[in-house]
Design an enzyme around this catalytic site. Structure first.
Site, PDB file in Angstrom:
ATOM      1  CG  HIS A  67      -4.264  -6.626 -11.534  1.00  0.00           C
ATOM      2  ND1 HIS A  67      -4.817  -7.148 -10.384  1.00  0.00           N
ATOM      3  CD2 HIS A  67      -5.135  -6.943 -12.542  1.00  0.00           C
ATOM      4  CE1 HIS A  67      -5.957  -7.751 -10.674  1.00  0.00           C
ATOM      5  NE2 HIS A  67      -6.176  -7.640 -11.983  1.00  0.00           N
ATOM      6  CG  HIS A 122      -4.687 -11.471 -17.157  1.00  0.00           C
ATOM      7  ND1 HIS A 122      -5.635 -12.477 -17.200  1.00  0.00           N
ATOM      8  CD2 HIS A 122      -5.147 -10.583 -16.236  1.00  0.00           C
ATOM      9  CE1 HIS A 122      -6.616 -12.207 -16.367  1.00  0.00           C
ATOM     10  NE2 HIS A 122      -6.344 -11.065 -15.767  1.00  0.00           N
ATOM     11  CE  LYS A 173      -6.953 -15.019 -13.236  1.00  0.00           C
ATOM     12  NZ  LYS A 173      -7.264 -13.636 -12.858  1.00  0.00           N
TER      13      LYS A 173
END
Length: 259
Positions: free
Chosen positions: A133, A149, A195
């Site tokens: 993730h 990220h 995103k």
């Protein structure tokens, strides 16, 4: 952690995207203009990059971890644990009675937190992990990018043509980004999903992020942790999954002190 030699172009401000319409693109050019790829030959970078193709991006698609992939997970942890950055984090966690002192037991703890699979919302089978993730990225319903990220994954995916950088996002405390700033709030599309708002460190090592996020998860799970270094005041957002695994974690710039 020392920032690496990287150039990027922040370009235009991102719009408020509800979908993936190209006319909302605030950036006509790629984000990265130069990355010294010699850094990718370092042991932790090599081990990290080897993990990036081990996952099914769609949530709801069960993950199957092959013996080879499990070996790559262990190789990455072995490389990270040896670094001064992770050793410092380990010493702190031991002092706080949050991690075992034995290196092998500490590695097991890290594997459990980051690599053990669990079922994300809407899935009945294990389809996600903290590492996937946060560092690799996932898609939900084919339309939304979640997680993702990490700047290395962003750079490599953009280089392959899988990323369309849409522009940067700012607030009163975070001025327009430039190549001298090393945290970026941005918008991009990946694998046909968008995103709408993401936040990443730019130019840091895998061990820096891995150590920082592990510290935040174990010391203050499910909270915003205030962090200050260099000219940055940050909050590290950290959410757990069932108190056992990292659900998500990422940096948010609170203030750039030289602004």
């Amino acid at each position: 952690s020392k920032f690496l030699n990287i150039c990027f172009m922040s370009q235009g401000k991102a719009g408020d995207l509800a979908g993936v319409a190209d006319d909302n693109d605030g950036a006509g050019l790629p984000l990265f203009t130069f990355v010294d790829e010699n850094i990718f030959k370092k042991e932790t970078f090599l081990a990290f990059i080897s993990l990036l193709d081990n996952y099914e991006s769609d949530t709801g698609e069960p993950e199957i971890v092959t013996p080879e992939e499990e070996l790559e997970n262990h190789k990455f942890l072995d490389s990270v644990i040896k670094t001064p950055t992770m050793k410092m984090a380990h010493r702190y966690l031991v002092r706080k009675h949050l991690s075992p002192e034995d290196a092998a037991d500490f590695k097991k703890q890290l594997y459990h937190i980051w690599f053990e699979l669990y079922a994300r919302r809407g899935s009945s089978k294990p389809d996600s992990s903290g590492f996937e993730h946060v560092f690799v990225g996932e898609t939900r319903g084919g339309r939304t990018v979640i997680g993702f990220h990490n700047w290395i994954q962003l750079y490599l995916q953009e280089k392959l043509g899988h990323i369309d950088y849409k522009g940067y996002r700012v607030n009163a405390n975070s001025p327009q980004p430039d190549e001298n700033k090393h945290i970026l709030a941005l918008q991009f599309s990946w694998k046909n999903g968008i995103k709408p708002k993401g936040s990443i460190f730019i130019g840091v090592s895998p061990e820096f992020e891995f150590a920082l996020y592990t510290l935040c998860f174990l010391t203050s799970p499910n909270e915003r942790v205030k962090v200050s270094f260099s000219v940055y005041e940050l909050e590290i957002v950290c959410h757990h999954y069932n108190q056992k695994h990292i659900g998500t974690t990422y940096p948010v710039l609170v203030k750039y002190l030289n602004a």
